[in-house]
Design a protein around this motif. Structure first.
Motif, mmCIF file in Angstrom:
data_model
loop_
_atom_site.group_PDB
_atom_site.id
_atom_site.type_symbol
_atom_site.label_atom_id
_atom_site.label_comp_id
_atom_site.label_asym_id
_atom_site.label_seq_id
_atom_site.Cartn_x
_atom_site.Cartn_y
_atom_site.Cartn_z
ATOM 1 N N GLY A 1 -2.902 4.584 13.606
ATOM 2 C CA GLY A 1 -1.965 5.611 12.814
ATOM 3 C C GLY A 1 -0.644 5.082 12.923
ATOM 4 O O GLY A 1 0.233 6.038 12.371
ATOM 5 N N PRO A 35 0.733 -1.146 -0.114
ATOM 6 C CA PRO A 35 0.018 -0.008 -0.060
ATOM 7 C C PRO A 35 0.960 1.375 0.168
ATOM 8 O O PRO A 35 0.355 2.441 -0.409
ATOM 9 C CB PRO A 35 -0.828 -0.059 1.559
ATOM 10 C CG PRO A 35 -0.145 -0.873 2.161
ATOM 11 C CD PRO A 35 0.785 -1.887 1.414
ATOM 12 N N LEU A 36 2.072 1.303 0.357
ATOM 13 C CA LEU A 36 3.055 2.458 0.317
ATOM 14 C C LEU A 36 3.275 3.190 -1.188
ATOM 15 O O LEU A 36 3.541 2.421 -1.958
ATOM 16 C CB LEU A 36 4.278 2.198 1.050
ATOM 17 C CG LEU A 36 5.108 3.551 1.191
ATOM 18 C CD1 LEU A 36 4.475 4.266 2.224
ATOM 19 C CD2 LEU A 36 6.533 2.777 1.767
ATOM 20 N N ILE A 57 0.977 7.268 9.086
ATOM 21 C CA ILE A 57 0.558 7.392 7.710
ATOM 22 C C ILE A 57 -0.687 6.859 7.421
ATOM 23 O O ILE A 57 -1.265 6.009 8.169
ATOM 24 C CB ILE A 57 1.529 7.235 6.493
ATOM 25 C CG1 ILE A 57 1.902 5.472 6.957
ATOM 26 C CG2 ILE A 57 2.904 7.964 6.872
ATOM 27 C CD1 ILE A 57 2.752 5.116 5.562
ATOM 28 N N GLN A 87 -2.497 -5.577 10.149
ATOM 29 C CA GLN A 87 -3.591 -4.743 10.459
ATOM 30 C C GLN A 87 -4.512 -5.287 11.879
ATOM 31 O O GLN A 87 -4.838 -4.582 12.473
ATOM 32 C CB GLN A 87 -4.750 -5.063 9.154
ATOM 33 C CG GLN A 87 -6.000 -4.311 9.385
ATOM 34 C CD GLN A 87 -6.075 -2.977 9.509
ATOM 35 O OE1 GLN A 87 -5.033 -2.559 9.006
ATOM 36 N NE2 GLN A 87 -6.837 -2.340 9.857
ATOM 37 N N LEU A 147 2.724 8.446 1.747
ATOM 38 C CA LEU A 147 3.648 8.854 2.575
ATOM 39 C C LEU A 147 4.109 10.231 1.881
ATOM 40 O O LEU A 147 5.153 10.067 0.983
ATOM 41 C CB LEU A 147 4.766 8.038 3.061
ATOM 42 C CG LEU A 147 5.904 8.742 3.665
ATOM 43 C CD1 LEU A 147 5.588 9.154 5.084
ATOM 44 C CD2 LEU A 147 6.957 7.314 4.022
ATOM 45 N N GLU A 188 -4.986 0.282 11.340
ATOM 46 C CA GLU A 188 -4.719 1.567 10.708
ATOM 47 C C GLU A 188 -5.741 2.671 11.499
ATOM 48 O O GLU A 188 -4.858 3.807 11.302
ATOM 49 C CB GLU A 188 -5.445 1.518 9.214
ATOM 50 C CG GLU A 188 -4.947 2.792 8.328
ATOM 51 C CD GLU A 188 -5.378 2.570 6.903
ATOM 52 O OE1 GLU A 188 -5.594 3.498 6.299
ATOM 53 O OE2 GLU A 188 -5.830 1.464 6.627
ATOM 54 N N GLN A 210 -3.251 12.889 -2.744
ATOM 55 C CA GLN A 210 -3.093 12.115 -1.416
ATOM 56 C C GLN A 210 -4.616 11.368 -1.539
ATOM 57 O O GLN A 210 -4.784 10.252 -0.990
ATOM 58 C CB GLN A 210 -3.093 12.810 0.070
ATOM 59 C CG GLN A 210 -1.512 13.027 0.260
ATOM 60 C CD GLN A 210 -1.577 13.649 1.473
ATOM 61 O OE1 GLN A 210 -1.539 12.996 2.500
ATOM 62 N NE2 GLN A 210 -1.358 14.951 1.614
ATOM 63 N N ARG A 231 -1.394 3.863 1.066
ATOM 64 C CA ARG A 231 -1.085 4.634 2.043
ATOM 65 C C ARG A 231 -0.058 5.652 1.616
ATOM 66 O O ARG A 231 0.995 5.543 1.561
ATOM 67 C CB ARG A 231 -0.786 3.768 3.333
ATOM 68 C CG ARG A 231 -1.759 2.832 3.585
ATOM 69 C CD ARG A 231 -1.606 2.216 5.048
ATOM 70 N NE ARG A 231 -1.558 3.159 6.112
ATOM 71 C CZ ARG A 231 -1.245 2.893 7.309
ATOM 72 N NH1 ARG A 231 -1.141 1.664 7.764
ATOM 73 N NH2 ARG A 231 -1.331 3.846 8.212
ATOM 74 N N ARG A 240 -5.402 7.460 -1.824
ATOM 75 C CA ARG A 240 -6.185 6.700 -1.086
ATOM 76 C C ARG A 240 -7.357 6.075 -1.320
ATOM 77 O O ARG A 240 -7.913 5.035 -0.866
ATOM 78 C CB ARG A 240 -6.620 7.672 0.319
ATOM 79 C CG ARG A 240 -5.304 8.206 1.056
ATOM 80 C CD ARG A 240 -6.083 8.778 2.389
ATOM 81 N NE ARG A 240 -4.649 9.184 3.230
ATOM 82 C CZ ARG A 240 -4.376 10.551 3.292
ATOM 83 N NH1 ARG A 240 -4.805 11.373 2.769
ATOM 84 N NH2 ARG A 240 -3.610 10.657 4.185
#
Length: 318
Positions: A313, A146-147, A318, A305, A176, A310, A165, A174, A169
Motif C-alpha cells: 500500500g 497507472p495514476l 493508494i 513493484q 487517488l 502494491e 474507483q 491506481r 481499478r
C-alpha cells in the motif's frame, strides 16, 4: 463481464485511454470529428501495443474491439464509463460534458481528463446528473502510467467517487481521490512548480534543457520514482527521519533558491527551449521516442513493484 469505455476526443490522452482499455479487454467506442481521427488512433495503438504486451494484458485484449461512432450521442450508447478528452477550454468542456450528461444512461460516470479545471466548474451546465461528472485526470502515457486523480465537485456524492474507483481499478489504474477540488489537482501543481523553475534556469543561462533533464533523470527522478517527495526527504534526515531533516534544512526554505513565478515566454526563451529539445531528440521522430520511453517505463514499473509491492500500500497508500 465485458465493459465498454466511450472516449470523446482522440488526442494523445484520449488515445492513451483507448490503448489502455483495449489492453484490459474492454470494448471501446470513440468519437472525434476530425476526418483522420480513426487512422491516427489506430496508428497510436499499434505503436503502444508492444509495450502493453509486456505488461499484464488481459486474455481478451484485442485492437479489434475499437470502433468509431459518427456522433457523440451514438458513442455513449452502452457505455459503462465515459472519458472526455477535448481541448483545455472551459466553455468547450462545459458544452461537451452537458451533451454527454444528456445522452448517457443514468448512473454512468463521466470522467474529464482535464489537467486543471475544477469539477464544480465543469458540472455547471449539466442538468440531469451533474454529480456524476468528475475529474479523472491521468498522466501521459495513459496506457502505462497507472495514476488517475479523481476529484468530485459540489454536486458529487461519495457514491459517485466509489463507483468511479471501481471502474478505474478495472482498467488497472491506481485512483487517488483528491480530498478537495483545487485548480491543477495534486500532481500537475507539483510538476508545474518544477517546470517553472526549469524555465528560469534556461532563461537565466544557468543550464541548457539537456542539463536540466539530466539533473532530474540521474538525480531526484530516480528516487522520486520509488518513494516520492516526502519519503525521500524523510530518509535525508538519517535515523531521526523527517524531524531532523526539517530542523537541518528547513531554514533553507527562506532562501531565494526558487522563483515560482514563471518567466516571460519571450521569443528568445521559446527558441532556446525548442532548440534545446530538438538537439536532445537528435532527429528521432516522436513515435520512436515514445517507444524508447515505453520500454523504460515497463521495466521501471516492474522495479517499483518489486521493491514496493502494491500489497504494502505504499508509497501514498493508494
Amino acid at each position: 463481464m465485458t465493459h465498454q469505455l466511450s472516449v470523446i476526443g482522440t488526442g494523445v490522452i484520449g488515445n492513451g485511454w483507448i490503448a489502455r482499455a483495449l489492453a484490459r479487454g474492454w470494448d471501446v467506442v470513440a468519437f472525434d470529428p476530425a476526418p483522420d481521427a480513426a487512422s491516427r488512433t489506430r496508428a497510436f495503438v499499434d505503436n503502444a501495443w508492444p509495450a502493453l504486451e509486456r505488461l499484464d494484458m488481459a486474455e481478451s485484449a484485442s485492437r479489434g474491439r475499437l470502433r468509431f461512432a459518427d456522433s457523440l450521442e451514438a458513442a455513449v450508447q452502452g457505455a459503462d464509463l465515459i472519458q472526455e478528452n477535448v481541448p483545455e477550454r472551459l466553455e468547450l468542456k462545459r458544452e461537451i460534458l452537458s451533451a454527454l450528461d444528456a445522452a448517457a444512461a443514468p448512473g454512468v460516470i463521466i470522467g474529464s481528463s482535464t489537467s486543471g479545471f475544477k469539477p464544480s466548474d465543469l458540472q455547471q451546465n449539466c442538468l440531469r446528473e451533474p454529480g456524476r461528472v468528475i475529474v479523472a485526470h491521468p498522466f501521459n502515457p495513459v496506457y502505462l502510467l497507472p495514476l488517475v486523480e479523481l476529484v468530485g465537485g459540489a454536486a458529487t456524492r461519495p457514491s459517485d467517487l466509489d463507483a468511479a474507483q471501481v471502474l478505474y481499478r478495472e482498467l488497472a489504474m491506481r485512483p487517488l481521490v483528491v480530498r478537495r477540488e483545487i485548480e491543477g489537482h495534486i500532481a500537475d501543481r507539483l510538476m508545474e512548480a518544477l517546470w517553472r523553475e526549469a524555465l528560469h534556469l534556461v532563461n537565466d543561462g544557468v543550464a541548457t534543457t539537456e542539463e536540466v533533464d539530466a539533473a532530474v533523470v540521474y538525480g531526484c527522478g530516480l528516487r522520486w520514482s520509488l518513494m516520492g517527495t516526502f519519503l525521500t526527504f524523510h530518509l535525508a534526515g538519517g535515523e531521526q527521519g523527517m524531524r531532523h531533516m526539517l530542523e537541518q534544512f528547513g531554514p533553507a526554505l527562506k532562501l531565494p533558491w526558487t522563483k515560482l513565478e514563471a518567466p516571460e515566454l519571450t521569443d528568445e526563451l521559446i527558441d532556446r527551449v525548442v532548440e534545446g529539445c530538438e538537439f536532445q531528440a537528435a532527429g528521432r521522430p516522436v513515435a520512436e521516442l515514445d517507444r524508447r520511453r515505453d520500454d523504460f517505463l515497463v521495466e521501471l514499473l516492474d522495479l517499483v513493484q518489486k521493491y514496493w509491492p502494491e500489497s504494502e500500500g505504499l508509497p501514498g497508500r493508494i
